[in-house]
Scaffold this motif. Structure first.
Motif, PDB file in Angstrom:
ATOM      1  N   PHE A 170      -7.354  34.375 -10.339  1.00 43.56           N
ATOM      2  CA  PHE A 170      -6.132  34.963 -10.875  1.00 43.56           C
ATOM      3  C   PHE A 170      -5.500  35.942  -9.891  1.00 43.56           C
ATOM      4  CE2 PHE A 170      -4.002  38.415 -13.222  1.00 43.56           C
ATOM      5  CZ  PHE A 170      -3.006  37.689 -13.863  1.00 43.56           C
ATOM      6  N   TYR A 171      -6.281  36.871  -9.342  1.00 45.13           N
ATOM      7  CA  TYR A 171      -5.724  37.923  -8.492  1.00 45.13           C
ATOM      8  C   TYR A 171      -5.427  37.471  -7.059  1.00 45.13           C
ATOM      9  CZ  TYR A 171      -6.165  41.625 -11.927  1.00 45.13           C
ATOM     10  OH  TYR A 171      -5.992  42.410 -13.041  1.00 45.13           O
ATOM     11  N   LEU A 172      -6.063  36.401  -6.613  1.00 43.19           N
ATOM     12  CA  LEU A 172      -5.822  35.939  -5.246  1.00 43.19           C
ATOM     13  C   LEU A 172      -4.910  34.721  -5.182  1.00 43.19           C
ATOM     14  CD1 LEU A 172      -9.410  36.356  -3.761  1.00 43.19           C
ATOM     15  CD2 LEU A 172      -7.439  37.835  -3.384  1.00 43.19           C
ATOM     16  N   ASN A 173      -4.681  34.088  -6.318  1.00 45.47           N
ATOM     17  CA  ASN A 173      -3.868  32.879  -6.297  1.00 45.47           C
ATOM     18  C   ASN A 173      -2.729  32.924  -7.320  1.00 45.47           C
ATOM     19  OD1 ASN A 173      -2.992  30.099  -6.657  1.00 45.47           O
ATOM     20  ND2 ASN A 173      -4.771  29.525  -5.431  1.00 45.47           N
ATOM     21  N   VAL A 174      -3.064  33.102  -8.597  1.00 46.17           N
ATOM     22  CA  VAL A 174      -2.060  33.009  -9.649  1.00 46.17           C
ATOM     23  C   VAL A 174      -1.080  34.175  -9.618  1.00 46.17           C
ATOM     24  CG1 VAL A 174      -1.681  32.913 -12.144  1.00 46.17           C
ATOM     25  CG2 VAL A 174      -3.603  31.683 -11.113  1.00 46.17           C
ATOM     26  N   LEU A 175      -1.586  35.411  -9.704  1.00 44.96           N
ATOM     27  CA  LEU A 175      -0.706  36.580  -9.772  1.00 44.96           C
ATOM     28  C   LEU A 175       0.172  36.727  -8.528  1.00 44.96           C
ATOM     29  CD1 LEU A 175       0.242  39.014 -11.379  1.00 44.96           C
ATOM     30  CD2 LEU A 175      -1.685  40.324 -10.437  1.00 44.96           C
ATOM     31  N   PRO A 176      -0.371  36.556  -7.305  1.00 43.88           N
ATOM     32  CA  PRO A 176       0.519  36.609  -6.136  1.00 43.88           C
ATOM     33  C   PRO A 176       1.621  35.549  -6.202  1.00 43.88           C
ATOM     34  CG  PRO A 176      -1.751  36.830  -5.442  1.00 43.88           C
ATOM     35  CD  PRO A 176      -1.783  36.457  -6.898  1.00 43.88           C
ATOM     36  N   GLY A 177       1.295  34.365  -6.743  1.00 45.89           N
ATOM     37  CA  GLY A 177       2.305  33.329  -6.884  1.00 45.89           C
ATOM     38  C   GLY A 177       3.414  33.740  -7.828  1.00 45.89           C
ATOM     39  N   TRP A 178       3.049  34.355  -8.948  1.00 44.85           N
ATOM     40  CA  TRP A 178       4.058  34.838  -9.891  1.00 44.85           C
ATOM     41  C   TRP A 178       4.962  35.893  -9.262  1.00 44.85           C
ATOM     42  CZ3 TRP A 178       0.432  35.820 -14.714  1.00 44.85           C
ATOM     43  CH2 TRP A 178       0.039  34.576 -15.236  1.00 44.85           C
ATOM     44  N   LEU A 179       4.366  36.732  -8.404  1.00 42.18           N
ATOM     45  CA  LEU A 179       5.111  37.834  -7.794  1.00 42.18           C
ATOM     46  C   LEU A 179       5.782  37.446  -6.479  1.00 42.18           C
ATOM     47  CD1 LEU A 179       2.526  40.714  -8.410  1.00 42.18           C
ATOM     48  CD2 LEU A 179       4.551  40.149  -9.781  1.00 42.18           C
ATOM     49  N   GLY A 180       5.613  36.192  -6.068  1.00 42.29           N
ATOM     50  CA  GLY A 180       6.204  35.736  -4.816  1.00 42.29           C
ATOM     51  C   GLY A 180       5.486  36.258  -3.589  1.00 42.29           C
ATOM     52  N   LEU A 181       4.173  36.530  -3.711  1.00 51.54           N
ATOM     53  CA  LEU A 181       3.370  37.064  -2.615  1.00 51.54           C
ATOM     54  C   LEU A 181       2.478  35.966  -2.050  1.00 51.54           C
ATOM     55  CD1 LEU A 181       2.316  40.389  -4.393  1.00 51.54           C
ATOM     56  CD2 LEU A 181       4.213  40.071  -2.785  1.00 51.54           C
ATOM     57  N   ALA A 182       1.828  36.272  -0.922  1.00 50.14           N
ATOM     58  CA  ALA A 182       0.942  35.303  -0.280  1.00 50.14           C
ATOM     59  C   ALA A 182      -0.265  35.011  -1.167  1.00 50.14           C
ATOM     60  CB  ALA A 182       0.479  35.842   1.077  1.00 50.14           C
ATOM     61  N   GLN A 183      -0.695  33.751  -1.178  1.00 48.42           N
ATOM     62  CA  GLN A 183      -1.820  33.331  -2.009  1.00 48.42           C
ATOM     63  C   GLN A 183      -3.042  33.027  -1.159  1.00 48.42           C
ATOM     64  OE1 GLN A 183       0.635  30.115  -3.753  1.00 48.42           O
ATOM     65  NE2 GLN A 183       0.065  30.948  -5.746  1.00 48.42           N
ATOM     66  N   VAL A 184      -4.235  33.301  -1.719  1.00 48.39           N
ATOM     67  CA  VAL A 184      -5.503  33.065  -1.029  1.00 48.39           C
ATOM     68  C   VAL A 184      -6.471  32.453  -2.023  1.00 48.39           C
ATOM     69  CG1 VAL A 184      -7.428  34.101   0.235  1.00 48.39           C
ATOM     70  CG2 VAL A 184      -5.136  35.060   0.467  1.00 48.39           C
ATOM     71  N   GLY A 185      -7.250  31.464  -1.585  1.00 44.67           N
ATOM     72  CA  GLY A 185      -8.252  30.870  -2.458  1.00 44.67           C
ATOM     73  C   GLY A 185      -9.579  31.602  -2.372  1.00 44.67           C
ATOM     74  N   LEU A 186     -10.401  31.472  -3.415  1.00 44.92           N
ATOM     75  CA  LEU A 186     -11.728  32.084  -3.429  1.00 44.92           C
ATOM     76  C   LEU A 186     -12.698  31.096  -4.047  1.00 44.92           C
ATOM     77  CD1 LEU A 186     -13.445  34.623  -2.894  1.00 44.92           C
ATOM     78  CD2 LEU A 186     -12.969  35.330  -5.252  1.00 44.92           C
ATOM     79  N   ASP A 187     -13.634  30.622  -3.237  1.00 49.37           N
ATOM     80  CA  ASP A 187     -14.601  29.629  -3.703  1.00 49.37           C
ATOM     81  C   ASP A 187     -15.954  30.308  -3.879  1.00 49.37           C
ATOM     82  OD1 ASP A 187     -15.953  27.342  -4.354  1.00 49.37           O
ATOM     83  OD2 ASP A 187     -16.154  26.631  -2.286  1.00 49.37           O
ATOM     84  N   VAL A 188     -16.308  30.609  -5.123  1.00 45.54           N
ATOM     85  CA  VAL A 188     -17.594  31.258  -5.410  1.00 45.54           C
ATOM     86  C   VAL A 188     -18.121  30.713  -6.725  1.00 45.54           C
ATOM     87  CG1 VAL A 188     -16.404  33.196  -6.499  1.00 45.54           C
ATOM     88  CG2 VAL A 188     -18.762  33.470  -5.759  1.00 45.54           C
ATOM     89  N   SER A 189     -19.420  30.415  -6.754  1.00 45.73           N
ATOM     90  CA  SER A 189     -20.008  29.827  -7.956  1.00 45.73           C
ATOM     91  C   SER A 189     -20.566  30.903  -8.879  1.00 45.73           C
ATOM     92  CB  SER A 189     -21.144  28.871  -7.560  1.00 45.73           C
ATOM     93  OG  SER A 189     -22.238  29.602  -7.036  1.00 45.73           O
TER      94      SER A 189
END
Length: 369
Positions: A170-189
């Motif tokens: 949410f904080y690295l992908n979804v929320l930045p997208g809503w705000l028009g900011l850069a997005q980053v993925g996070l792969d953690v199990s």
């Protein structure tokens, strides 16, 4: 204020010289670790090669076990129902840790580091990793509620396993997208997170519980609290110092070779720890909680699980990444700031009405030694 002064003098008189100068020893441990990591060839590689399991450092685990076990052995597990029945405390902790904390770090990371995406991402990961380890000893030094600390740390650990990956998305992908900011993925199990929680918290918690259960059953409560606990109590600060030396030795070269980057990362971290602690401490008082529970609520909100944050950053982005460096700088700022807040917390006791059943006296501080 005048009523608390005699008690404060009594507390100081009962503290050992080691405890009175604990901030000095902590500062020395940080410096020693940084210098060792910087100037002893191969030390970083040697320490990194020692693992309990993949991603979980054996030296850090040993230090945390020695640090946390005496405190968790002192917890009165038969009193935990008084904490679990306090709905204000439990709900406040969950809201502050899982709604306010990540949001505050997200806002600070974007405010202070808009041009440094790697460091910004690393800080957001730190904000998502709620504290499960050192908060135990900060709370104890500040004379907080041990039983409440045990319950809140366990509760937040469960939420950490369930919510970390989703909040990261949410904080690295979804929320930045809503705000028009850069997005980053996070792969953690979820297993990677659960593994960290089970090792760093589960083992010392189980050891502490079994010590009290079987110690009291075999010798009685009086023997356990007057003979056994005073013997194991003094080892906790040494575990803390050992953990600090090892942690900063592991990353000493990275920290000392990039001082300007460390300074940029430090500013939002400093703001974060102060905002989270002060806001939550005030919340506890506003909800008319006791000093002990307000203190516990504040420290469990301000601390972070830097072990998990560093492990996730390294696993996802690499050991030399900016995200990993941001995770490493976390405890560099957290340790001295929270030590300072221990003293702020103790000084703020005068704002709370005396509670005869839980008030901090010279005797109660002696029990912590």
């Amino acid at each position: 204020m005048t009523q608390t002064a005699p008690a404060e003098r009594a507390v100081a008189a009962n503290m050992s010289r080691f405890d009175r100068f604990l901030p000095v020893w902590i500062g020395a441990a940080m410096v020693l670790g940084l210098l060792a990591g910087r100037f002893i060839p191969g030390l970083n590689t040697a320490l990194n090669s020692l693992h309990v399991v993949s991603g979980v450092s054996l030296p850090i685990f040993i230090g945390l076990l020695v640090m946390m076990y005496p405190v968790l052995a002192k917890v009165r597990y038969d009193r935990l129902d008084t904490v679990t029945s306090d709905k204000r405390l439990l709900v406040s902790s969950l809201l502050v840790n899982w709604i306010a904390g990540p949001a505050v770090m997200f806002a600070l990371a974007w405010t202070f580091l808009p041009d440094l995406p790697e460091y910004r991402t690393g800080l957001i990961i730190v904000g998502l990793a709620r504290c499960i380890a050192m908060v135990i000893i900060w709370n104890d030094l500040a004379c907080g509620d041990r039983e409440a600390a045990a319950v809140l740390v366990a509760l937040n650990s469960v939420f950490q396993v369930l919510a970390f990956a989703g909040l990261g998305w949410f904080y690295l992908n979804v929320l930045p997208g809503w705000l028009g900011l850069a997005q980053v993925g996070l792969d953690v199990s979820a297993w990677q997170i659960a593994q960290s929680v089970l090792i760093f918290l589960g083992i010392p918690l189980i050891a502490g519980y079994l010590s009290r259960r079987f110690g009291e059953r075999a010798k009685g409560r009086q023997w356990y609290e007057t003979r056994f606990l005073p013997k194991i109590g003094p080892i906790a600060p040494y575990g803390l110092l050992f953990t600090i030396v090892v942690l900063f030795s592991l990353q000493g070269d990275a920290i000392t070779s990039q001082p300007l980057d460390v300074a940029r990362i430090a500013l939002p971290l400093l703001a974060y720890f102060v905002i989270m602690w002060a806001g939550t401490f005030a919340l506890g008082k506003g909800l008319r909680m006791s000093y002990e529970r307000s203190t516990t609520l504040a420290f469990t909100a301000a601390g972070n699980n830097f072990e998990l944050a560093i492990a996730v950053a390294i696993a996802t982005f690499g050991v030399t990444s900016g995200q990993a460096l941001a995770g490493v700088v976390g405890p560099l700022i957290e340790v001295p700031v929270l030590v300072g807040l221990v003293y702020v917390s103790l000084a703020a006791r005068r704002w709370f009405a005396p509670n005869p059943s839980t008030s901090v006296t010279a005797a109660s501080v002696s029990e912590r030694q």
